[in-house]
Design an enzyme around this catalytic site. Sequence first.
Site, PDB file in Angstrom:
ATOM      1  N   ASN A  11       1.003  -1.103  -0.082  1.00 21.93           N
ATOM      2  CA  ASN A  11       0.002  -0.243   0.056  1.00 21.93           C
ATOM      3  C   ASN A  11       0.878   1.240  -0.047  1.00 21.93           C
ATOM      4  OD1 ASN A  11      -1.944   2.140   0.590  1.00 21.93           O
ATOM      5  ND2 ASN A  11      -2.343   1.389   2.636  1.00 21.93           N
ATOM      6  N   LYS A  13      -0.191   4.320  -0.184  1.00 18.85           N
ATOM      7  CA  LYS A  13      -0.607   5.362   0.254  1.00 18.85           C
ATOM      8  C   LYS A  13      -0.502   6.583  -0.648  1.00 18.85           C
ATOM      9  CE  LYS A  13       0.198   3.311   4.927  1.00 18.85           C
ATOM     10  NZ  LYS A  13       0.067   3.617   6.289  1.00 18.85           N
ATOM     11  N   HIS A  99      -9.558   0.856   4.846  1.00 17.50           N
ATOM     12  CA  HIS A  99      -8.087   0.985   5.406  1.00 17.50           C
ATOM     13  C   HIS A  99      -8.418   1.793   6.846  1.00 17.50           C
ATOM     14  CE1 HIS A  99      -4.156   2.197   6.265  1.00 17.50           C
ATOM     15  NE2 HIS A  99      -3.864   0.901   5.610  1.00 17.50           N
ATOM     16  N   GLU A 101      -6.632   4.290   7.811  1.00 15.36           N
ATOM     17  CA  GLU A 101      -6.538   5.703   7.494  1.00 15.36           C
ATOM     18  C   GLU A 101      -7.959   6.544   6.851  1.00 15.36           C
ATOM     19  OE1 GLU A 101      -2.832   5.225   5.297  1.00 15.36           O
ATOM     20  OE2 GLU A 101      -2.033   4.764   7.387  1.00 15.36           O
ATOM     21  N   GLU A 171      -5.304  -5.126  10.766  1.00 13.51           N
ATOM     22  CA  GLU A 171      -4.472  -4.266  11.077  1.00 13.51           C
ATOM     23  C   GLU A 171      -4.858  -3.527  12.179  1.00 13.51           C
ATOM     24  OE1 GLU A 171      -2.385  -3.107   7.092  1.00 13.51           O
ATOM     25  OE2 GLU A 171      -4.590  -1.934   6.834  1.00 13.51           O
ATOM     26  N   GLY A 177       2.014   2.280  10.662  1.00 11.82           N
ATOM     27  CA  GLY A 177       3.009   3.439  10.464  1.00 11.82           C
ATOM     28  C   GLY A 177       3.478   3.994  11.815  1.00 11.82           C
ATOM     29  N   SER A 217       3.442  -2.057  10.374  1.00 14.28           N
ATOM     30  CA  SER A 217       4.731  -1.714  10.499  1.00 14.28           C
ATOM     31  C   SER A 217       5.493  -2.998  10.170  1.00 14.28           C
ATOM     32  CB  SER A 217       5.396  -1.248  11.861  1.00 14.28           C
ATOM     33  OG  SER A 217       4.530   0.152  12.213  1.00 14.28           O
TER      34      SER A 217
HETATM   35  C1  PEP Z   1      -0.955  -0.119   5.869  1.00 20.42           C
HETATM   36  O1  PEP Z   1      -0.716   1.038   5.325  1.00 20.42           O
HETATM   37  O2  PEP Z   1      -1.873  -0.940   5.693  1.00 20.42           O
HETATM   38  C2  PEP Z   1       0.107  -0.547   6.639  1.00 20.42           C
HETATM   39  C3  PEP Z   1       0.274  -1.349   7.645  1.00 20.42           C
HETATM   40  O3  PEP Z   1       1.339   0.457   6.796  1.00 20.42           O
HETATM   41  P1  PEP Z   1       2.546   0.353   7.825  1.00 20.42           P
HETATM   42  O4  PEP Z   1       3.302  -1.017   7.046  1.00 20.42           O
HETATM   43  O5  PEP Z   1       3.320   1.507   7.142  1.00 20.42           O
HETATM   44  O6  PEP Z   1       2.285   0.157   9.037  1.00 20.42           O
END
Ligand code: PEP
Length: 261
Positions: A11, A13, A99, A101, A171, A177, A217
């Site tokens: 992703n 983003k 997601h 975000e 998640e 992040g 992460s």
């Molecule tokens: C994501 O955007 O779904 C995600 C898991 O981001 P990150 O790996 O940066 O935590």
Amino acid sequence: MAERKPFVGGNWKMNTNRTSGSDLARGVVDGLLTVDGVEAAVFPPFPYLLTIRSILRDRGSSVRLGAQDVYFQNDGAFTGEVSLAMQKDCGVQQVLVGHSERRHVLGEKDELINKKLRTVLEGGLVGVLCVGETLDERLAGHQDIVCSRQVRTGLAEIPGSMIDRLVVAYEPVWAIGTGKTATPQDAQDAHAQIRSQLSRLYGAELAARIRIIYGGSLKPDLAADMFAQPDIDGGLVGGASLNAGDFVAICKAAAAAGKSK
Ligand code: PEP
């Protein structure tokens, strides 16, 4: 060999530009050329979909093209939104829905997420439904209730006949992040709960076919331990997917785990 083919999504983003996104896509394609046993997908920003599609196609790659969001209407007066038909026209094969975000920064609710997921699955594409608890919800011990609700409402009115095109991404919001990851055991527990919920909705046989992937992460050094868990079928990767070498390493870890399950 695992019954569920591992899935790893990158992703991107709201990152990259046309040049850096193209370089990244080339690096991913080259790195995965000889890797099998994993379904890999990249989710670039909307404006770069066509550019990335031609890179994937030119190189005959099996890496899939994904979109980070979709609107549930086909066309009309919905300024700024992008329909599934438009995305299909640009070669999109998979779509992220819900997601964290979009839920927590942009305020999307379960009902809207359900409409979007129905649109994707009814339209014949793969839908990645993202669920996960916030830090406060985890501290209160509510992670299973929250994920169950997000799975149940996200999948409302979606019949079992469409479920082979579903991927669920667990998640935890506090891990996205932030550099904090769930432990493989905590993640496994959450995945097992989600699979039980899917089993209540669709029966054990269908639930056993649905891929549930971890996001938060995820980096190459933790990937093998994470993917070794029985209910963790791959990952959704944000930050580390912006580095082709790291993303490829995570995909390879998923492929290796799938072969030994
Ligand atoms: C994501 O955007 O779904 C995600 C898991 O981001 P990150 O790996 O940066 O935590």
